[in-house]
Design a protein around this motif. Structure first.
Motif, PDB file in Angstrom:
ATOM      1  N   VAL A 197      35.314  41.195  37.571  1.00  0.00           N
ATOM      2  CA  VAL A 197      36.445  42.286  37.956  1.00  0.00           C
ATOM      3  C   VAL A 197      37.691  41.539  38.376  1.00  0.00           C
ATOM      4  N   ARG A 198      37.398  40.414  39.055  1.00  0.00           N
ATOM      5  CA  ARG A 198      38.678  39.761  39.642  1.00  0.00           C
ATOM      6  C   ARG A 198      39.417  38.976  38.423  1.00  0.00           C
ATOM      7  N   ILE A 199      38.984  38.363  37.382  1.00  0.00           N
ATOM      8  CA  ILE A 199      39.453  37.902  36.357  1.00  0.00           C
ATOM      9  C   ILE A 199      40.198  39.077  35.690  1.00  0.00           C
ATOM     10  N   ARG A 200      39.382  40.115  35.494  1.00  0.00           N
ATOM     11  CA  ARG A 200      40.246  41.063  34.779  1.00  0.00           C
ATOM     12  C   ARG A 200      41.374  41.703  35.337  1.00  0.00           C
ATOM     13  N   LEU A 201      41.271  41.897  36.682  1.00  0.00           N
ATOM     14  CA  LEU A 201      42.430  42.254  37.279  1.00  0.00           C
ATOM     15  C   LEU A 201      43.559  41.431  37.399  1.00  0.00           C
ATOM     16  N   THR A 202      43.382  40.172  37.211  1.00  0.00           N
ATOM     17  CA  THR A 202      44.364  39.149  37.064  1.00  0.00           C
ATOM     18  C   THR A 202      45.024  39.003  35.703  1.00  0.00           C
TER      19      THR A 202
END
Length: 124
Positions: A74-79
């Motif tokens: 999720v963190r990678i996708r949001l960034t």
């Protein structure tokens, strides 16, 4: 057929009240004997509260990805909103030596967190 919890008490008391066998009561109310006896056990253990409907949802999902892995995806996708499941998996492979999920698992995580847009095929 779903029987309301209030009616279960009537069903469980029917053999004694109407002088019927359990088999006859089950036939009358169109339930299996196994169901009758499971509700009887619940009634004996918890009283009328035991007759309330129970959730059939599993308490755990053994196949689900660990929370820290889901958070990383999720963190990678949001960034990087433009990255898809393949690119995110490649980034996870580069960043860690731990278990990295399949592309389909990364995509399932993105879907579960509503981070995947609709495709042309699903717009019908």
């Amino acid at each position: 057929m779903s029987i309301p919890s209030g009616q279960w008490l009537e069903i469980l008391q029917a053999p004694e009240r109407d002088r019927l066998t359990v088999t006859e009561v089950c036939r009358r109310y169109e339930i299996s004997r196994k169901t009758y006896y499971s509700y009887l056990a619940r009634y004996r253990a918890h009283g009328e509260d035991g007759l309330a409907p129970r959730s059939r949802r599993p308490k755990t999902v053994p196949g689900r990805s660990p929370a820290d892995l889901e958070a990383a995806v999720v963190r990678i996708r949001l960034t990087r909103p433009g990255w898809g499941a393949r690119r995110i998996r490649a980034e996870l492979l580069r960043a860690t030596t731990d278990h990295v999920p399949a592309v389909s698992t990364v995509h399932a995580i993105l879907r579960r967190h509503d981070l995947v847009g609709r495709t042309r095929g699903s717009m019908r």
